[in-house]
Write an enzyme that holds these catalytic residues in place. Structure first.
Site, short mmCIF file in Angstrom:
data_model
loop_
_atom_site.label_atom_id
_atom_site.label_comp_id
_atom_site.label_asym_id
_atom_site.label_seq_id
_atom_site.Cartn_x
_atom_site.Cartn_y
_atom_site.Cartn_z
N HIS A 29 0.82 -1.22 0.00
CA HIS A 29 0.00 0.00 0.00
C HIS A 29 0.86 1.27 0.00
O HIS A 29 0.69 2.12 -0.89
CB HIS A 29 -1.00 -0.02 1.16
CG HIS A 29 -1.76 1.27 1.30
ND1 HIS A 29 -2.66 1.71 0.36
CD2 HIS A 29 -1.71 2.22 2.27
CE1 HIS A 29 -3.15 2.88 0.74
NE2 HIS A 29 -2.59 3.21 1.89
N HIS A 56 3.26 7.30 5.19
CA HIS A 56 2.01 7.92 5.65
C HIS A 56 1.26 7.12 6.72
O HIS A 56 0.53 7.70 7.51
CB HIS A 56 1.10 8.25 4.47
CG HIS A 56 0.37 7.08 3.90
ND1 HIS A 56 0.94 6.23 2.98
CD2 HIS A 56 -0.88 6.62 4.13
CE1 HIS A 56 0.06 5.29 2.67
NE2 HIS A 56 -1.05 5.51 3.35
N ASP A 57 1.41 5.81 6.77
CA ASP A 57 0.69 5.01 7.77
C ASP A 57 1.55 4.57 8.94
O ASP A 57 1.08 3.86 9.83
CB ASP A 57 0.07 3.77 7.11
CG ASP A 57 -1.26 4.07 6.43
OD1 ASP A 57 -1.91 5.07 6.81
OD2 ASP A 57 -1.66 3.30 5.54
N GLU A 60 0.20 6.17 12.26
CA GLU A 60 -1.16 5.72 12.54
C GLU A 60 -1.23 4.23 12.87
O GLU A 60 -2.01 3.81 13.73
CB GLU A 60 -2.04 6.02 11.32
CG GLU A 60 -3.51 5.73 11.52
CD GLU A 60 -4.32 6.15 10.31
OE1 GLU A 60 -5.10 5.31 9.82
OE2 GLU A 60 -4.20 7.31 9.86
N ASP A 61 -0.43 3.41 12.20
CA ASP A 61 -0.60 1.96 12.28
C ASP A 61 0.56 1.17 12.87
O ASP A 61 0.51 -0.06 12.92
CB ASP A 61 -0.89 1.40 10.88
CG ASP A 61 -2.22 1.87 10.33
OD1 ASP A 61 -3.09 2.27 11.13
OD2 ASP A 61 -2.38 1.85 9.09
N ASP A 118 -3.50 8.16 -1.33
CA ASP A 118 -3.84 7.16 -0.32
C ASP A 118 -5.23 6.58 -0.58
O ASP A 118 -5.42 5.35 -0.63
CB ASP A 118 -3.74 7.80 1.06
CG ASP A 118 -4.07 6.86 2.21
OD1 ASP A 118 -4.05 5.63 2.04
OD2 ASP A 118 -4.34 7.39 3.32
#
Length: 180
Positions: A29, A56-57, A60-61, A118
């Site tokens: 991704h 980017h993640d 967050e993840d 995204d």
């Protein structure tokens, strides 16, 4: 800051993670998001944006902090990553409304481009999964098709300043195809 460093960092941060409802390594991704951005802007002139696409993640993840991103990749990348990171402590609807409001009212063009890449990568996956498993695709998500449609249509409208960019036009087409 370098794109190769961001690739390594993201691959390590997402090691062992998989895409929702699949055995596809999650790193595919962020790679796709960076690829979409690289097709839209000159990677040499927009290295921070490409790096942010790869990263980017991570905040967050994974257990990566925004401070780590700032230290390793600089303020510009950290600001972009922060702009595309949700507060997972908030309820789903509130998080998604915050994203729509931010993209519409406060995001820079680069932040909008990151979000567009995204969401486009996500919808490409939804389309592939839909073609493979049909309506069961909606069971993968925290919220079903109706709420996903509300969210993606809100994002589409908030990203209207990107009209004319190939990634935005594809995003609009996929939203119509998937949800209408």
């Amino acid at each position: 800051m370098s794109i190769s460093k961001a690739i390594e960092f993201s691959a390590k941060a997402h090691d062992g993670h998989f895409r929702k409802g699949s055995k596809i390594p999650y790193i595919t991704h962020p790679f796709e998001v960076a690829k979409i951005l690289g097709e839209t802007v000159d990677p040499e002139e927009n290295e921070a944006l490409i790096c942010a696409g790869l990263l980017h993640d991570t905040v967050e993840d994974t257990d990566t902090s925004l401070e780590t991103i700032r230290r390793e990749f600089g303020e510009a990348v950290a600001e972009l990553v922060a702009s595309d990171s949700e507060d997972k402590l908030l309820p789903w609807e509130k998080r998604k409304q915050n994203t729509i409001d931010f993209l519409k009212n406060r995001a820079t063009r680069e932040m909008q481009m990151l979000a567009c890449a995204d969401k486009l990568a996500n919808l490409r996956s939804v389309k592939e999964d839909y073609e493979r498993i049909g309506e069961e695709v909606w069971d993968i998500f925290v919220r079903g098709k109706e709420k996903q449609a509300w969210y993606y249509k809100g994002v589409r409208d908030a990203l209207a300043p990107l009209a004319g960019l190939a990634m935005y036009e594809e995003l609009k087409e996929l939203i119509q195809e998937i949800f209408d």
